[in-house]
Design an enzyme around this catalytic site. Structure first.
Site, PDB file in Angstrom:
ATOM      1  N   GLY A  12       0.980  -1.198  -0.056  1.00  0.00           N
ATOM      2  CA  GLY A  12       0.101  -0.003   0.033  1.00  0.00           C
ATOM      3  C   GLY A  12       0.979   1.190   0.078  1.00  0.00           C
ATOM      4  N   GLY A  14      -0.384   4.523   0.226  1.00  0.00           N
ATOM      5  CA  GLY A  14      -1.120   5.687   0.771  1.00  0.00           C
ATOM      6  C   GLY A  14      -0.299   6.227   1.881  1.00  0.00           C
ATOM      7  N   GLU A 173     -18.065  17.881   2.393  1.00  0.00           N
ATOM      8  CA  GLU A 173     -17.424  18.786   1.453  1.00  0.00           C
ATOM      9  C   GLU A 173     -17.939  18.585   0.240  1.00  0.00           C
ATOM     10  OE1 GLU A 173     -13.116  18.257   3.976  1.00  0.00           O
ATOM     11  OE2 GLU A 173     -13.928  16.866   2.374  1.00  0.00           O
ATOM     12  N   ASP A 302      -5.783   3.079   7.972  1.00  0.00           N
ATOM     13  CA  ASP A 302      -7.114   2.661   7.869  1.00  0.00           C
ATOM     14  C   ASP A 302      -7.521   1.116   8.456  1.00  0.00           C
ATOM     15  OD1 ASP A 302      -7.601   5.084   7.251  1.00  0.00           O
ATOM     16  OD2 ASP A 302      -8.713   4.903   5.525  1.00  0.00           O
TER      17      ASP A 302
END
Lengths: 440, 440
Positions: A12, A14, A173, A302
């Site tokens: 990953g 991220g 948002e 996460d």
């Protein structure tokens, strides 16, 4: 690789994975392979701006290779991880030889969750990938084009109704930005329709929006959204979603553009690994972020379930992922150097959510702030943390331009994308050969 | 629309259509509908920079509505034109009511032509649309990623061989830019492969590249391309293209990335209209750019066959399209005002082709120029003509950044796009409903 060298695999790219890699970069005795299905790191907190035509995908994405270019001990692999064998210490890839490791940092994150209604995704895309963002942009802009072309009032109303499901920061948002488009950006563009006639509806199942924030900030955000002509409906459950619209509570809302910001689900990768999971599929980690059964296996971001100071698991925020990625990497370095590991402790960076032009809410420890000041803080924090100097520069310029002209630069309706509906790791595959049909 | 008002339909939002619309904007007694399948005007001369990760799609695209926002008599329709009935004066649209007109300006341009080998398109995409450009970008960047992952030398060689077919300006620009990526941008990004080992091969069937330019500029361009490590092969016909590579003359070149810049073909729209066509499907127009049989029907841009001062049809260049669009519109205005139409005369703006960093060739009437000066002229001309102030600003900044750092900002590998293989007008359709499979 020499005999003593320890090889760390990072799954990953991220916030967690990338920051872990940076800590391990150029550390003697350690080599690293970072694996991601994409060739770029995505600055997710600004993805809603791509979806609402404010920014380009490349403004908020940085090629992973380039971010890590100065670390000679890091290899970047663009590949799909199909499974991980923690006992045999191997990461299996689609169409590639497996990668062996001495240590693993698993940071494959989360995707949208439809709470068992996966068929809703077709009509209400989530906002996790660049492809989803450009698809949402395409749908929003196409709705206006189609409304301009039809003379049927009911069809027009349906096309000019935008429903955002989920009242967290992303939902707020999105709703705020779409409303800004309707009331400023697009006002002069159309002849037949008045874009100000559009309805933007934000639906939240819980009792209030921005539930992670204190009540008074939720109330403030609700008020501002109303000022921005967004209809906020709280305590309303979505019963069904299809191409006609949304059924929310007892009401059917005809809508051509429905967006999903309601729930996230952990990456499937952890499922078959024999590691302890919580109900949401997150991996329950030790204080040092490793797994009891496999002390050389770390989970960050996460995908990790780590209880915070208040006893609740830490939320899926960028600062949490960033700090966990760093800590996991530092504990590996300590291992290699023969030092004892240290426990992870989250340094609270607060929370921010922007509502629209000059309006945001924020909380930093006991300090609550809102309005113009919160908006400025939001602005600076996001520019500061954005990866890559060129990106920062581009974003600042585009924001300055949009702010003064009320325009949005990236108003292109591009084609739909086959990657759009791939969200679960296990379902991903290498891009199809030219000409082969996409597999939605 | 009042009784006396004349309604002008413009088909196509390229250089010809957009400039025609600007002339007709806010002219009393005239109303306009401009129809394009896309919601944006595309600055095609810089599309190769999107394909080679130098620019973002939105940098070279401007929403048509916004470009024309100040003209109250212009309506913008995003729709697919299926056919045109010149006698009944109607434009038929996919899924929409037909548009009637008093005058028509047909400016639907051209697409790539594979000279009867349409199956080659899968393996060798052309460069006419944003979707094709991002697909080419995806293929180029993916080739490097895959080369990094394999250990098989022959596979690596195939992945690191880039073949550009067609030695016109687009082919030269693509080959030069890809070579620049291999030798500068990507050099430090990979661990296993050396991107400088890549081969970029430019194939031209004719005796020289840049055939529209004088011989000495072709020679100069060939030399510079060699300096940039591009292999130029002239007088070589492509016999076949498939997923293994290209057969050019007697030689088979294994290649994973083949790009088509060899030929263009006119929009199919003119075919069924009963208007005079040349062998390439272009409409043969009168001196005033109208059609003999239908004096209220004008054709402008790449779709028009108009003989220049030298007796040859004018080439498919942006300045030709721009000037023809304006002239067609001006002749309509003269009609409406009861004045006599005037014939079109092309004001030669010269030709430019960039080869790479600091190197270009140009011709303006009898003046030939090359090298750094031609490159600077190319730079200023393209910035000057680019539509939209914000675009101009963004492009200048990105170029300045790329020039000084040798980096390219838009190096994202995004998913493939279903619009990629739609090129003929007749085949286009409205975007499919969510979830329905693309029709390649």
């Amino acid at each position: 690789m020499n005999q003593q060298e320890k090889h760390v695999a990072i799954v990953g790219g991220g916030f967690a994975g990338l920051n872990a890699a940076k800590v391990l970069g150029n550390v003697p005795g350690i080599s690293v392979t970072i694996i991601d299905a994409r060739n770029y790191h995505l600055f997710q907190p600004l993805l809603y701006q791509v979806a609402t035509a404010g920014l380009n995908p490349s403004d908020i994405a940085a090629p992973i290779r380039n971010v890590l270019v100065r670390y000679k001990n890091i290899r970047v692999l663009m590949a799909e991880v199909t499974s991980i064998d923690p006992s045999r210490r191997q990461v299996f890839l689609s169409g590639q030889l497996p990668v062996s490791f001495d240590y693993l940092i698993l940071a494959s994150g989360a995707t949208s969750s439809y709470f068992g209604h996966d068929d809703w995704e077709l009509h209400a895309p989530g906002l996790k990938t660049v492809e989803q963002a450009t698809e949402i942009r395409r749908r929003i802009l196409t709705a206006f084009e189609e409304a301009e072309m039809t003379s049927d009032r009911a069809t027009q109303d349906k096309l000019l109704t935008f429903v955002v499901i989920g009242g967290g920061p992303t939902g707020v948002e999105l709703a705020g930005a779409i409303s800004e488009m309707c009331h400023f950006t697009l006002v002069r563009d159309f002849r037949k329709i008045d874009s100000r006639r559009s309805r933007v509806i934000l639906i939240e199942a819980g009792p209030r929006i921005l539930a992670a924030f204190p009540q008074e900030l939720s109330d403030f955000a609700t008020e501002i959204l109303k000022k921005f002509h967004v209809q906020v409906r709280t305590g309303v459950r979505v019963e069904s979603v299809d191409h006609h619209g949304v059924t929310a509570g007892d009401e059917f809302i005809p809508s051509a553009t429905i967006l999903w910001a309601a729930g996230v689900k952990s990456s499937d990768l952890a499922q078959g690994m024999g590691v302890p999971l919580d109900r949401q599929g997150r991996v329950i980690v030790q204080p040092d972020l490793s797994i009891k059964e496999f002390p050389y296996l770390f989970v960050a971001g996460d995908l990790a379930h780590f209880d915070g100071a208040d006893g609740n698991p830490l939320p899926g925020l960028a600062p949490v992922a960033l700090q966990q990625g760093r800590k996991a990497a530092r504990n590996i370095v300590r291992d290699v150097k023969g030092k004892e590991r240290t426990p992870f402790r989250y340094i609270d960076k607060g929370m921010l959510a922007t509502i629209g032009r000059n309006e945001a809410v924020g909380q930093f420890r006991r300090i609550k702030f809102r309005g113009g000041i919160a908006w400025l803080v939001w602005l600076f924090v996001h520019i500061y943390y954005l990866t890559g100097f060129a990106n920062r520069f581009a974003v600042v310029l585009q924001w300055a331009w949009s702010y003064t002209t009320f325009k949005r630069g990236a108003r292109l309706i591009l084609g739909r994308d086959w990657r759009m509906f791939r969200k679960r790791e296990g379902e991903r595959a290498a891009p199809p050969a030219p000409g082969s049909p996409p597999q939605p």
